[in-house]
Scaffold this motif. Sequence first.
Motif, PDB file in Angstrom:
ATOM      1  N   UNK A 297      -2.667   0.346   1.160  1.00 19.42           N
ATOM      2  CA  UNK A 297      -2.268   1.040   2.397  1.00 19.42           C
ATOM      3  C   UNK A 297      -1.513   0.090   3.318  1.00 19.42           C
ATOM      4  N   UNK A 298      -1.770  -1.193   3.163  1.00 16.26           N
ATOM      5  CA  UNK A 298      -1.124  -2.190   4.018  1.00 16.26           C
ATOM      6  C   UNK A 298       0.392  -2.203   3.823  1.00 16.26           C
ATOM      7  N   UNK A 299       0.859  -1.636   2.701  1.00 15.98           N
ATOM      8  CA  UNK A 299       2.308  -1.612   2.459  1.00 15.98           C
ATOM      9  C   UNK A 299       3.054  -0.840   3.543  1.00 15.98           C
ATOM     10  N   UNK A 300       2.409   0.232   4.027  1.00 13.30           N
ATOM     11  CA  UNK A 300       3.016   1.032   5.098  1.00 13.30           C
ATOM     12  C   UNK A 300       3.305   0.141   6.295  1.00 13.30           C
ATOM     13  N   UNK A 301       2.421  -0.829   6.480  1.00 17.03           N
ATOM     14  CA  UNK A 301       2.499  -1.637   7.690  1.00 17.03           C
ATOM     15  C   UNK A 301       3.657  -2.635   7.692  1.00 17.03           C
ATOM     16  N   UNK A 302       4.262  -2.817   6.526  1.00 14.22           N
ATOM     17  CA  UNK A 302       5.410  -3.722   6.514  1.00 14.22           C
ATOM     18  C   UNK A 302       6.547  -3.155   7.359  1.00 14.22           C
TER      19      UNK A 302
ATOM     20  N   UNK B 162       1.007  -8.211   9.280  1.00 11.47           N
ATOM     21  CA  UNK B 162       2.010  -7.166   9.028  1.00 11.47           C
ATOM     22  C   UNK B 162       2.163  -6.242  10.236  1.00 11.47           C
ATOM     23  N   UNK B 163       1.028  -5.709  10.702  1.00  6.99           N
ATOM     24  CA  UNK B 163       1.080  -4.772  11.839  1.00  6.99           C
ATOM     25  C   UNK B 163       1.426  -5.501  13.134  1.00  6.99           C
TER      26      UNK B 163
ATOM     27  N   UNK C 261      -7.932  -5.579  10.830  1.00  2.23           N
ATOM     28  CA  UNK C 261      -8.059  -4.845   9.556  1.00  2.23           C
ATOM     29  C   UNK C 261      -8.069  -5.735   8.306  1.00  2.23           C
ATOM     30  N   UNK C 262      -7.292  -6.792   8.289  1.00  2.24           N
ATOM     31  CA  UNK C 262      -7.209  -7.616   7.079  1.00  2.24           C
ATOM     32  C   UNK C 262      -8.084  -8.863   7.144  1.00  2.24           C
TER      33      UNK C 262
END
Length: 302
Positions: A97-102, A137-138, A166-167
Amino acid sequence: MPEKYDLIIRRAQLRRTPAGQWMDIAIADGVIAAIAPHVDGIAAQELDAAGGLVTESFVNTHLHLCKVYTLQMMDEEALKDYHGADMGKAMTAIELAARVKEKYDERWIIENVRRALVDAARYGNTHIRAFADVDSKARLEGVKALIRAREEFRGIVDIQVVAFAQDGMVREPGARELMHQAMELGADVAGGIPWIEYTEEDMRQHVREIFDLAVEFNKDVSMLVDDAGDPGLRSIEMMALETIRRGWQGRSLAHHARAMSMYPTPYFQKLAALLKKAGMGVVSDPHTGPLHARVRELLAEG
Ligand SMILES: [Zn+2]
Protein backbone atom coordinates in the motif's frame (compact mmCIF):
# COMPACT_ATOMS: atom_id res chain seq x y z
CA MET A 1 -44.15 33.48 27.86
CA PRO A 2 -43.09 30.40 25.92
CA GLU A 3 -39.63 28.99 26.64
CA LYS A 4 -36.89 30.10 24.20
CA TYR A 5 -34.50 27.61 22.62
CA ASP A 6 -31.80 27.71 19.97
CA LEU A 7 -33.19 24.72 18.11
CA ILE A 8 -36.28 22.55 18.25
CA ILE A 9 -36.47 19.31 16.28
CA ARG A 10 -40.12 18.32 15.97
CA ARG A 11 -41.74 14.94 15.26
CA ALA A 12 -38.58 12.87 15.81
CA GLN A 13 -38.61 9.10 16.07
CA LEU A 14 -36.29 8.06 18.94
CA ARG A 15 -34.68 4.68 19.39
CA ARG A 16 -36.30 3.84 22.73
CA THR A 17 -39.86 4.95 22.10
CA PRO A 18 -42.37 2.86 20.16
CA ALA A 19 -42.51 3.44 16.41
CA GLY A 20 -44.84 6.28 15.57
CA GLN A 21 -44.63 7.94 19.00
CA TRP A 22 -42.77 10.99 17.83
CA MET A 23 -41.07 13.45 20.15
CA ASP A 24 -39.87 17.06 20.10
CA ILE A 25 -36.26 17.78 21.10
CA ALA A 26 -35.33 21.24 22.34
CA ILE A 27 -31.72 22.44 22.44
CA ALA A 28 -30.31 25.45 24.25
CA ASP A 29 -26.65 26.47 24.70
CA GLY A 30 -25.42 23.32 23.00
CA VAL A 31 -27.27 20.88 25.25
CA ILE A 32 -30.59 19.05 25.05
CA ALA A 33 -32.95 20.99 27.33
CA ALA A 34 -36.17 19.05 26.80
CA ILE A 35 -37.56 15.93 25.15
CA ALA A 36 -41.35 15.60 25.13
CA PRO A 37 -44.24 14.64 22.84
CA HIS A 38 -44.76 18.36 22.43
CA VAL A 39 -42.30 21.02 23.54
CA ASP A 40 -44.04 24.33 24.15
CA GLY A 41 -41.55 26.90 23.08
CA ILE A 42 -40.01 28.91 20.31
CA ALA A 43 -36.60 28.55 18.74
CA ALA A 44 -34.34 30.45 16.40
CA GLN A 45 -34.43 27.36 14.21
CA GLU A 46 -37.05 24.63 13.92
CA LEU A 47 -36.59 21.40 12.03
CA ASP A 48 -39.34 18.98 11.12
CA ALA A 49 -37.99 15.43 11.30
CA ALA A 50 -41.33 14.17 9.92
CA GLY A 51 -41.00 10.86 11.75
CA GLY A 52 -37.39 10.28 10.74
CA LEU A 53 -35.03 8.62 13.23
CA VAL A 54 -32.99 11.05 15.36
CA THR A 55 -29.96 9.67 17.23
CA GLU A 56 -26.70 10.86 18.73
CA SER A 57 -24.07 11.56 16.09
CA PHE A 58 -21.47 8.92 15.27
CA VAL A 59 -17.87 8.93 16.47
CA ASN A 60 -15.19 7.34 14.28
CA THR A 61 -12.11 6.69 16.40
CA HIS A 62 -10.00 5.28 13.60
CA LEU A 63 -10.00 6.57 10.07
CA HIS A 64 -6.99 6.70 7.74
CA LEU A 65 -8.28 9.92 6.30
CA CYS A 66 -5.17 10.67 4.21
CA LYS A 67 -5.79 7.42 2.28
CA VAL A 68 -9.48 7.75 1.43
CA TYR A 69 -10.36 7.05 -2.21
CA THR A 70 -6.89 5.68 -2.99
CA LEU A 71 -8.24 2.18 -3.63
CA GLN A 72 -7.97 2.69 -7.36
CA MET A 73 -4.31 3.53 -6.88
CA MET A 74 -3.56 0.42 -4.83
CA ASP A 75 -2.51 -2.99 -6.11
CA GLU A 76 -5.17 -5.68 -5.91
CA GLU A 77 -2.50 -7.97 -4.49
CA ALA A 78 -2.19 -5.77 -1.42
CA LEU A 79 -5.90 -6.07 -0.60
CA LYS A 80 -5.91 -9.83 -1.01
CA ASP A 81 -2.98 -10.18 1.41
CA TYR A 82 -4.52 -7.93 4.04
CA HIS A 83 -7.94 -9.60 4.09
CA GLY A 84 -6.67 -13.17 3.56
CA ALA A 85 -7.88 -15.86 5.95
CA ASP A 86 -4.76 -16.11 8.11
CA MET A 87 -3.70 -12.47 7.79
CA GLY A 88 -0.12 -13.61 8.14
CA LYS A 89 0.71 -11.35 5.23
CA ALA A 90 -0.65 -8.15 6.81
CA MET A 91 2.83 -6.68 6.95
CA THR A 92 3.40 -7.23 3.21
CA ALA A 93 0.08 -5.52 2.50
CA ILE A 94 1.14 -2.37 4.34
CA GLU A 95 4.36 -2.32 2.35
CA LEU A 96 2.46 -2.74 -0.93
CA ALA A 97 0.00 0.00 0.00
CA ALA A 98 2.99 2.26 0.58
CA ARG A 99 3.43 2.44 -3.21
CA VAL A 100 0.49 4.84 -3.39
CA LYS A 101 2.41 7.13 -1.12
CA GLU A 102 5.23 7.65 -3.57
CA LYS A 103 2.81 10.06 -5.28
CA TYR A 104 1.73 11.74 -2.04
CA ASP A 105 0.82 15.38 -2.47
CA GLU A 106 -1.27 17.59 -0.21
CA ARG A 107 -3.02 19.00 -3.27
CA TRP A 108 -4.79 15.78 -4.32
CA ILE A 109 -5.12 14.39 -0.81
CA ILE A 110 -7.16 17.40 0.36
CA GLU A 111 -9.70 16.83 -2.46
CA ASN A 112 -10.31 13.24 -1.33
CA VAL A 113 -10.44 14.31 2.31
CA ARG A 114 -13.08 16.96 1.66
CA ARG A 115 -15.19 14.46 -0.25
CA ALA A 116 -15.02 11.98 2.66
CA LEU A 117 -15.79 14.63 5.28
CA VAL A 118 -18.84 15.91 3.42
CA ASP A 119 -20.11 12.32 3.37
CA ALA A 120 -19.25 11.94 7.07
CA ALA A 121 -21.28 15.02 7.98
CA ARG A 122 -24.16 13.92 5.78
CA TYR A 123 -24.33 10.52 7.49
CA GLY A 124 -24.05 11.93 11.02
CA ASN A 125 -20.41 11.18 11.75
CA THR A 126 -19.36 14.36 13.51
CA HIS A 127 -16.25 13.30 15.46
CA ILE A 128 -13.26 11.67 13.77
CA ARG A 129 -9.81 10.66 14.98
CA ALA A 130 -8.01 10.86 11.66
CA PHE A 131 -4.66 9.23 10.92
CA ALA A 132 -2.12 10.81 8.60
CA ASP A 133 0.89 8.73 7.58
CA VAL A 134 4.24 10.27 8.45
CA ASP A 135 7.23 8.52 6.85
CA SER A 136 9.88 9.07 4.20
CA LYS A 137 7.34 8.59 1.37
CA ALA A 138 4.29 10.41 2.73
CA ARG A 139 6.51 12.99 4.41
CA LEU A 140 4.22 15.68 5.85
CA GLU A 141 1.77 15.80 2.91
CA GLY A 142 -1.01 13.89 4.71
CA VAL A 143 -0.63 15.82 7.96
CA LYS A 144 -0.80 19.14 6.13
CA ALA A 145 -3.94 18.09 4.24
CA LEU A 146 -5.68 16.87 7.40
CA ILE A 147 -4.79 19.95 9.42
CA ARG A 148 -6.21 22.09 6.64
CA ALA A 149 -9.38 19.99 6.55
CA ARG A 150 -9.68 20.20 10.34
CA GLU A 151 -9.84 24.00 10.09
CA GLU A 152 -12.21 23.98 7.08
CA PHE A 153 -14.68 21.65 8.80
CA ARG A 154 -14.49 23.23 12.26
CA GLY A 155 -17.98 23.33 13.79
CA ILE A 156 -19.26 20.66 11.38
CA VAL A 157 -16.99 17.66 11.84
CA ASP A 158 -14.66 17.65 14.84
CA ILE A 159 -11.34 16.22 13.63
CA GLN A 160 -8.36 15.10 15.69
CA VAL A 161 -5.30 14.78 13.47
CA VAL A 162 -3.02 11.88 14.39
CA ALA A 163 0.59 12.14 13.21
CA PHE A 164 1.07 8.47 12.46
CA ALA A 165 4.47 6.77 12.03
CA GLN A 166 3.03 4.14 9.65
CA ASP A 167 6.36 2.61 8.60
CA GLY A 168 7.92 2.60 12.07
CA MET A 169 10.09 4.88 14.16
CA VAL A 170 13.22 2.75 14.43
CA ARG A 171 13.34 0.97 11.06
CA GLU A 172 12.17 3.97 8.97
CA PRO A 173 14.93 6.47 8.21
CA GLY A 174 14.03 10.04 9.11
CA ALA A 175 10.77 9.12 10.89
CA ARG A 176 11.80 10.76 14.17
CA GLU A 177 12.47 14.14 12.59
CA LEU A 178 9.31 14.01 10.46
CA MET A 179 7.16 13.04 13.44
CA HIS A 180 8.57 15.91 15.43
CA GLN A 181 7.84 18.30 12.59
CA ALA A 182 4.30 16.94 12.28
CA MET A 183 3.65 17.67 15.97
CA GLU A 184 5.09 21.16 15.50
CA LEU A 185 2.72 21.73 12.57
CA GLY A 186 -0.18 21.16 14.97
CA ALA A 187 -1.11 17.46 15.00
CA ASP A 188 -3.45 16.68 17.91
CA VAL A 189 -2.32 13.13 18.69
CA ALA A 190 1.01 11.24 18.63
CA GLY A 191 0.43 8.01 16.71
CA GLY A 192 2.53 4.86 16.56
CA ILE A 193 2.53 1.29 15.32
CA PRO A 194 5.11 -0.55 17.45
CA TRP A 195 4.38 -4.08 16.20
CA ILE A 196 5.74 -3.21 12.77
CA GLU A 197 9.32 -2.93 14.07
CA TYR A 198 11.66 -5.91 13.56
CA THR A 199 12.58 -6.78 17.16
CA GLU A 200 11.00 -6.53 20.57
CA GLU A 201 13.64 -4.07 21.71
CA ASP A 202 12.79 -1.87 18.71
CA MET A 203 9.08 -2.09 19.58
CA ARG A 204 9.84 -0.84 23.10
CA GLN A 205 11.96 1.94 21.66
CA HIS A 206 9.13 2.89 19.28
CA VAL A 207 6.64 3.08 22.16
CA ARG A 208 9.03 5.23 24.22
CA GLU A 209 9.65 7.64 21.35
CA ILE A 210 5.94 8.15 20.64
CA PHE A 211 5.40 8.90 24.33
CA ASP A 212 8.37 11.30 24.25
CA LEU A 213 6.50 13.29 21.59
CA ALA A 214 3.20 13.10 23.48
CA VAL A 215 4.83 14.42 26.64
CA GLU A 216 6.83 17.13 24.84
CA PHE A 217 3.72 18.47 23.09
CA ASN A 218 1.25 17.50 25.84
CA LYS A 219 -0.90 15.40 23.48
CA ASP A 220 -2.81 12.14 23.66
CA VAL A 221 -1.50 8.89 22.19
CA SER A 222 -3.01 6.46 19.67
CA MET A 223 -1.20 3.30 18.61
CA LEU A 224 -2.07 0.56 16.16
CA VAL A 225 -0.99 -2.58 17.97
CA ASP A 226 -0.54 -6.27 17.16
CA ASP A 227 -2.51 -6.21 13.92
CA ALA A 228 -1.78 -9.79 12.81
CA GLY A 229 -2.78 -13.33 13.70
CA ASP A 230 0.29 -13.87 15.90
CA PRO A 231 -0.21 -14.47 19.65
CA GLY A 232 3.45 -13.57 20.22
CA LEU A 233 2.72 -9.92 19.44
CA ARG A 234 2.35 -8.04 22.73
CA SER A 235 3.05 -4.40 21.98
CA ILE A 236 -0.28 -3.50 23.64
CA GLU A 237 1.30 -4.50 26.96
CA MET A 238 4.35 -2.31 26.27
CA MET A 239 2.02 0.57 25.51
CA ALA A 240 -0.01 0.10 28.70
CA LEU A 241 3.16 -0.03 30.84
CA GLU A 242 4.51 3.14 29.24
CA THR A 243 1.14 4.87 29.75
CA ILE A 244 1.41 4.22 33.48
CA ARG A 245 5.13 5.10 33.64
CA ARG A 246 4.52 8.49 32.04
CA GLY A 247 1.40 9.27 34.05
CA TRP A 248 -0.61 9.32 30.80
CA GLN A 249 -3.56 7.34 32.24
CA GLY A 250 -6.77 7.96 30.30
CA ARG A 251 -4.88 9.57 27.43
CA SER A 252 -3.89 6.57 25.36
CA LEU A 253 -5.85 4.48 22.93
CA ALA A 254 -4.91 1.11 21.38
CA HIS A 255 -6.32 0.15 17.98
CA HIS A 256 -6.69 -3.19 16.16
CA ALA A 257 -5.08 -5.54 18.74
CA ARG A 258 -6.12 -8.55 16.67
CA ALA A 259 -3.47 -10.81 18.23
CA MET A 260 -5.47 -10.49 21.47
CA SER A 261 -7.99 -12.97 20.09
CA MET A 262 -5.27 -15.66 20.27
CA TYR A 263 -3.84 -14.88 23.73
CA PRO A 264 -4.11 -17.66 26.34
CA THR A 265 -6.75 -16.81 28.96
CA PRO A 266 -4.41 -16.20 31.93
CA TYR A 267 -2.37 -13.71 29.93
CA PHE A 268 -5.50 -12.07 28.55
CA GLN A 269 -6.82 -11.52 32.08
CA LYS A 270 -3.54 -10.02 33.24
CA LEU A 271 -3.56 -7.70 30.25
CA ALA A 272 -7.16 -6.64 30.89
CA ALA A 273 -6.22 -5.66 34.45
CA LEU A 274 -3.23 -3.71 33.14
CA LEU A 275 -5.36 -1.86 30.56
CA LYS A 276 -7.76 -0.91 33.33
CA LYS A 277 -4.92 0.43 35.45
CA ALA A 278 -3.67 2.47 32.48
CA GLY A 279 -7.17 3.79 31.76
CA MET A 280 -6.53 2.71 28.21
CA GLY A 281 -9.20 2.38 25.56
CA VAL A 282 -9.25 -0.32 22.92
CA VAL A 283 -10.66 0.27 19.45
CA SER A 284 -11.64 -2.86 17.57
CA ASP A 285 -11.40 -2.75 13.78
CA PRO A 286 -13.29 -5.93 12.90
CA HIS A 287 -13.66 -5.07 9.22
CA THR A 288 -10.04 -6.03 8.55
CA GLY A 289 -10.51 -9.76 9.04
CA PRO A 290 -11.92 -12.62 11.07
CA LEU A 291 -9.77 -11.93 14.15
CA HIS A 292 -10.50 -8.96 16.38
CA ALA A 293 -9.93 -7.50 19.86
CA ARG A 294 -11.96 -9.31 22.55
CA VAL A 295 -14.36 -6.44 23.17
CA ARG A 296 -17.05 -8.33 25.08
CA GLU A 297 -14.53 -10.02 27.39
CA LEU A 298 -12.76 -6.70 28.03
CA LEU A 299 -16.10 -5.24 29.04
CA ALA A 300 -16.73 -8.22 31.32
CA GLU A 301 -13.28 -7.65 32.92
CA GLY A 302 -14.33 -4.09 33.67
ZN1 LIG B 1 -5.97 1.16 10.74
